[in-house]
Structures are given as structure tokens and as C-alpha cells.
Write a protein that holds these residues in place. Structure first.
Motif, short mmCIF file in Angstrom:
data_model
loop_
_atom_site.label_atom_id
_atom_site.label_comp_id
_atom_site.label_asym_id
_atom_site.label_seq_id
_atom_site.Cartn_x
_atom_site.Cartn_y
_atom_site.Cartn_z
N GLN A 337 58.35 21.10 30.96
CA GLN A 337 58.98 22.19 31.57
C GLN A 337 58.52 23.22 30.67
OE1 GLN A 337 59.43 23.20 34.50
NE2 GLN A 337 60.12 21.59 35.52
N GLU A 338 59.28 23.25 29.38
CA GLU A 338 58.78 24.12 28.20
C GLU A 338 57.39 24.48 28.15
OE1 GLU A 338 61.29 25.25 24.19
OE2 GLU A 338 61.71 23.55 25.37
N LYS A 341 55.97 26.54 31.03
CA LYS A 341 56.45 28.15 30.79
C LYS A 341 55.67 28.79 30.08
CE LYS A 341 60.45 30.91 30.17
NZ LYS A 341 59.70 31.78 29.69
N LYS A 344 52.24 29.32 31.60
CA LYS A 344 52.28 30.34 32.51
C LYS A 344 52.54 31.74 31.92
CE LYS A 344 53.78 28.55 36.70
NZ LYS A 344 54.90 27.90 37.50
N ASP A 345 53.55 31.94 30.81
CA ASP A 345 53.94 33.26 30.28
C ASP A 345 52.62 33.70 29.56
OD1 ASP A 345 56.43 33.23 31.22
OD2 ASP A 345 57.07 32.57 29.39
#
Length: 577
Positions: A337-338, A341, A344-345
Motif C-alpha cells: 500500500q505504501e 501511494k 500514485k503521488d
């Protein structure tokens, strides 16, 4: 490319070293045969057996068991007690990362040993084995007569201090220091990008295409976006946005797996460090790489737990523990998940459309991570895993070293421009102006030389997001003054500051502006009569030296040179803090 035209002075052996959190890799090439990049794939299992283990990389582990050199990598016995093995110590080079909210308690932190010594000892062992390998492959004569050059990779998210500490440890390490060879630093994702972009199908690439390189390693995940600016004769790219990253590599999967196993089997008779070590090895080498998103919840993965009694309820049978895919999902998800993220960022921060995400690094080879990313980002973005993703960083380091040694002939992928990750600047006194400096009114002070109020403000020579190139230095001019009554000027000193927040560069120094390094030049050799002086408004005499600082922003470091009186002070000492 006509390699035969290389002059004797250009002939070198270029060595790339990927010093990793969990595994390290070494590769090399000769400048006259640059297309033959060789990775070291055979490692010692003891002092007497130099070629006992075949692997693309070697574990980044040490064990001190006496006064001599420590055991390292594969030479540490499988039966060694866990509390004697020092691993993950690379992360301790950068204390600022601990502030990112991740509690990494490595053995180096727990023990009394200094991290700089651990890195030097490990690099010495790696350097010794490198020299042994080169002599075996090329012969003693060639190794003695050909200069070496090293390219060491570092995480892009590291502080300048951590990068500098890595360089210093390498300079002290045997095998690396003996040859007095230059040691260049290159950021891990840039090295990976050079290798991965070089290997992509040239027919599928177009000028203007942009990619995110996600280098997911053992301890750190680094991301950078690149846009292709030119395809021929050399593939040229420039950074599309400042890089990002975090501590969330596969080391954290290992920690979560160990925690899970201890919680599940820790109270079972016979469960000890040795059982855990065998299980961890199976997880590291097999399960982590095989696990996919499509695995059914009840699918099982076998973990060795020798010596534990059969226990149907716990899933132990004949010394084997059945790990369910549903349990693996729980172990994987928070770390994955990290990374999602971060990707995506990074895509969102890029001002350009992203065509593909290239996954490299050990964790980047994970099937589960690739599939989760594919489902999480826009379908128009391809998720790609270049072949040999685990060796991308070390192979790219060799390619970077070849390009540095003969830029015109040996460059295959050129990074034209990078984006500065921070504001870089210096602090100077300027004449106080009420309109400009009202917020600093309480900090103004009288200057006897110019007979006016002055105040300290920041002069930023690089701002976050600026395009920076190795070929175009940044200059900042300043005047160094000092009362003659206090004795002759011996050193010109300057402090360089950095602000890594995403705000606009501030007018004056505050809590977010951190001291990066001290730069100083010795001017004792300049005759007293040649030091300019001026009478101040207060009647006293002052030295007044007009100087410049040149800053060259490289892949993983910044070089500072002080210029005074037409002379370059390349020996400027930059001490990182």
C-alpha cells in the motif's frame, strides 16, 4: 562505437557497487570492452573457500567473532546465533530517515558498534573479493597496470550527510582505497533508469514519452520521473519532477513475516532462532518471489520448521508449516500500500502524462507488487518489469561509470537535466530596507564598515524543482570582510543551507532551513599586500575580499568550489553536518 581508438590513458576498469540494505551487488567492465559488463556471481563461504556460493548478490550482513576480520555475506554460518548477526545497518547511515516515522531497530543500532565502521568493514570484505575476482578473470598484470574507477549507488532520498558518510567509508575500505581510485556516487533510481531505458525496445519509444522509475529495494523505495528528449545518437532524458521515496522496501516484509511467525509459533516447543532463520531464508528466496495476487485464500506455501512436533491446528506437519495465502496477504498489504501511494503521488506530481512505470530492484521483481500496482493506477499507464530487475542498479552504475570515463564515446543513456530536490543557499548580510525586511526588524544590527543597518537573509542559488545540469554550474557572489585589527584573514568560510520542504524559498533562515555543510578555503598563501582593504564609515580599516562559490549539482552529491582572485580552490573542504 570505435573502442579501439581509446587512448591508453582512457583505459580503465569501471566497477559498480550497489551497497544494499539486505543484499549488495558488484559489476565491472573494461573501457575498451564496455559492452561486456560482468556481475560477480560467485561468493566466498569461508576464508579458505573463495568460490562456494553462486548468487547474483551477496547478503549485506556481518558477524564479529574474534579479533580478526568479521565474517560477511555467505561466509556467516547458517547456525550462527541471530543476535550475533548484524544486518540492515545501511539504514543507520541516515538518522534523518528515522524521523520519517519508521522504527527500524537494526542490530547496528542495538549494538555498540559504530555504523561508519560497519560500512567500512563490509566494503573492505566486498573490495577484497572484487580484487580477487578481477585477478582471476583478467590476470595480475592487467589489474596492476589498469586504473580502477568506482561508482557507488546511494538512495536518492538520503541526506547529503549519509551520502558523504558512504563515500568516506568506501575511501577507507580495503580493495577500494588501495588503488586511490576515484569514487563517484550515483543515485540508485538514476542508475536503474540508465540500465532499464537502455534495454527497452527502441521502436516503442518516442521523444516526449515520460516514465516513472520505481526502484523498490530492501530498505528504501526511490522514485523519479523521466521524459525522453532525444532518441539518437544517444538516448537522452531529463527529470520530469523532483524524486520522492520512503523507507518501505522488502526488509519491512521480512520484519512483518518474522513477527507473524513468532506470534503464531513462538510458544511451540523447539521454536528458536535457528528455526526462524531457516523459515526466513525460505520466505526471502522463494515465497516472496512466488506469491501472486491470484493466489486463492486457502492456497498454502510451505515453510521449513525442522524439529517442531506435528500440530494439525497450527498447520505443522513433518517439520513443515503451511502458510496460507490469506496470511501472506496480511503480511504484504501494508508495505505494498505504501509503495502504491508513492507511485500514485509521483504520477500526480509529474506535470506530464506518464506512459509507464518501470519496476526495478529486488522488491520491484515481486509479482504481487506488480499486479497490485496494475490494479491501482490508471489503465493507460503500463506497469513494466525490465529483465534482471534485481541487477538493474549495479549494471546502471557501471554504465554511468563508463560514460563518466569517456563521455563522447561510452554514453548510452544521458540524463541531461535533473530537478533539484531542495532549495540550496547561503546566508548573507544585506542593507536593511523597511519595505523588504519589516518582518526581520527585530534582527537588524549596525554595520561599522558601511555605516548602516543590516540584516541576515538567505541567498538561494538553487530552488526546489529547478532544472540542474552537471555541465552548468550555479554561481553565487559574496564579499568576505573582517576588521584588520583582528589579524590577517587565514580562511574564507561559508555555510551552505538546504530547505527540503515544498514551500517557496523563505527570505530568512528559520527552523526548516538546515545547515548542510561548511565550505572553507585556506588563503594563507596569498601575500598580505594582495588582500584588498577599505576604510569603513567608522574610521577602522577592513579586509574586503570579493569571492564566488560554484556549485555543481551531480546525481547524488553537490560539489562546491570557492573562486577568489581568478583562482579555483578545488581543495575546498566541505564538511557535512
Amino acid at each position: 562505437m570505435d573502442f579501439d581508438k581509446l587512448t591508453i590513458s582512457e583505459r580503465k576498469i569501471i566497477v559498480g557497487i550497489d551497497f544494499g540494505t539486505t543484499y549488495s551487488g558488484v559489476a565491472w567492465a573494461e573501457t575498451q570492452r564496455p559492452d561486456r559488463r560482468m556481475a560477480i556471481t560467485v561468493w566466498p563461504i569461508s576464508k579458505s573457500n573463495r568460490e562456494g556460493e553462486s548468487s547474483d548478490k551477496v547478503p549485506t550482513k556481518l558477524r564479529y567473532n574474534g579479533d580478526g576480520d568479521p565474517e560477511w555475506g555467505f561466509s556467516i554460518p547458517v547456525t550462527a546465533p541471530a543476535d550475533e548477526i548484524i544486518e540492515w545497518f545501511k539504514l543507520d547511515l541516515d538518522p534523518s530517515l528515522q524521523a520519517m516515522g519508521t522504527a527500524v531497530t537494526s542490530a547496528a543500532t542495538r549494538g555498540a558498534r559504530n555504523v561508519d565502521k560497519l560500512v567500512t568493514d563490509y566494503m573492505s570484505a566486498l573490495g577484497d573479493h572484487l580484487m580477487y575476482t578481477l585477478r582471476e578473470k583478467l590476470g595480475e598484470g592487467v589489474v596492476k597496470s589498469t586504473p580502477l574507477e568506482f561508482v557507488v549507488t546511494v538512495p536518492a532520498i538520503w541526506s547529503d550527510l549519509a551520502k558523504d558518510k558512504t563515500r568516506q567509508a568506501c575511501q577507507k575500505a580495503r580493495g577500494l582505497s588501495a588503488s586511490k581510485a576515484p569514487i563517484h556516487l550515483v543515485s540508485e533510481p538514476e542508475a536503474a533508469a540508465i540500465y532499464a531505458l537502455h534495454g527497452l525496445d527502441p521502436h516503442g519509444l518516442e521523444t516526449g514519452d515520460s516514465f516513472v522509475i520505481c526502484d523498490a529495494g530492501g530498505g528504501t523505495v526511490d522514485l523519479i520521473s523521466y521524459t525522453i528528449t532525444n532518441l539518437k545518437p544517444v538516448l537522452e532524458v531529463q527529470e520530469a519532477t523532483p524524486g520522492s521515496g520512503a523507507l518501505c522496501g522488502s526488509t519491512f516484509l521480512n520484519m512483518r513475516f518474522a513477527k507473524f511467525l513468532k506470534a503464531k509459533l513462538g510458544k511451540v516447543d523447539g521454536f528458536d532462532d535457528e528455526v526462524l532463520a531457516d523459515a526466513m531464508e525460505k520466505f526471502e528466496k522463494t515465497i516472496k518471489r512466488q506469491f501472486t495476487l491470484t493466489a486463492r485464500d486457502d492456497e498454502t506455501f510451505i515453510v521449513p520448521v525442522g524439529g517442531l512436533a506435528n500440530n494439525k491446528e497450527l498447520g505443522i506437519s513433518r517439520g513443515r508449516f503451511a502458510l496460507k495465502a490469506s496470511d501472506l496477504r496480511v503480511i504484504f498489504e501494508p508495505v505494498v500500500q505504501e509503495v502504491i501511494k508513492l507511485v500514485k503521488d509521483q504520477i500526480a506530481a509529474s506535470k506530464v502524462a506518464i506512459k509507464a512505470v518501470l519496476l526495478v530492484g529486488g522488491f520491484g521483481a515481486s509479482n504481487y507488487l506488480k499486479e497490485r500496482l496494475r490494479n491501482a493506477v490508471d489503465p493507460s499507464v503500463q506497469i513494466m518489469q525490465p529483465p534482471n530487475a534485481w541487477l538493474a542498479v549495479v549494471q546502471g552504475a557501471v554504465m554511468k561509470g563508463l560514460a563518466l570515463s569517456a563521455p563522447e564515446r561510452l554514453t548510452q543513456v544521458r540524463v541531461q537535466n535533473r530537478k533539484a530536490r531542495k532549495h540550496y543557499g547561503t546566508e548573507w548580510r544585506v542593507r536593511y530596507e523597511e519595505r523588504k525586511h519589516a518582518a526581520l526588524r527585530g534582527k537588524k544590527h549596525w554595520c561599522g564598515l558601511d555605516g548602516c543597518w543590516k540584516v541576515y537573509t538567505m541567498e538561494w542559488f538553487i530552488r526546489r524543482g529547478d532544472a540542474v545540469s552537471e555541465n552548468e554550474p550555479f554561481f553565487t557572489s559574496f564579499v568576505w570582510t573582517g576588521p584588520i585589527s583582528q589579524g590577517r584573514i587565514k580562511k574564507i568560510k561559508m555555510d551552505v543551507y538546504a530547505d527540503r520542504t515544498s514551500r517557496d524559498a523563505p527570505l530568512a533562515r528559520d527552523d526548516n532551513v538546515n545547515l548542510l555543510c561548511h565550505v572553507e578555503a585556506d588563503v594563507t598563501h596569498i601575500p598580505e599586500s594582495q588582500l584588498p582593504r577599505r576604510r569603513g564609515a567608522d574610521g577602522q580599516w577592513y579586509y574586503e575580499l570579493e569571492c564566488k562559490i560554484e556549485a555543481v549539482y551531480l546525481s547524488a552529491s553537490t560539489q562546491y568550489t570557492l573562486l577568489y582572485n581568478g583562482q579555483r580552490y578545488n581543495s575546498v573542504t566541505a564538511e557535512y553536518v
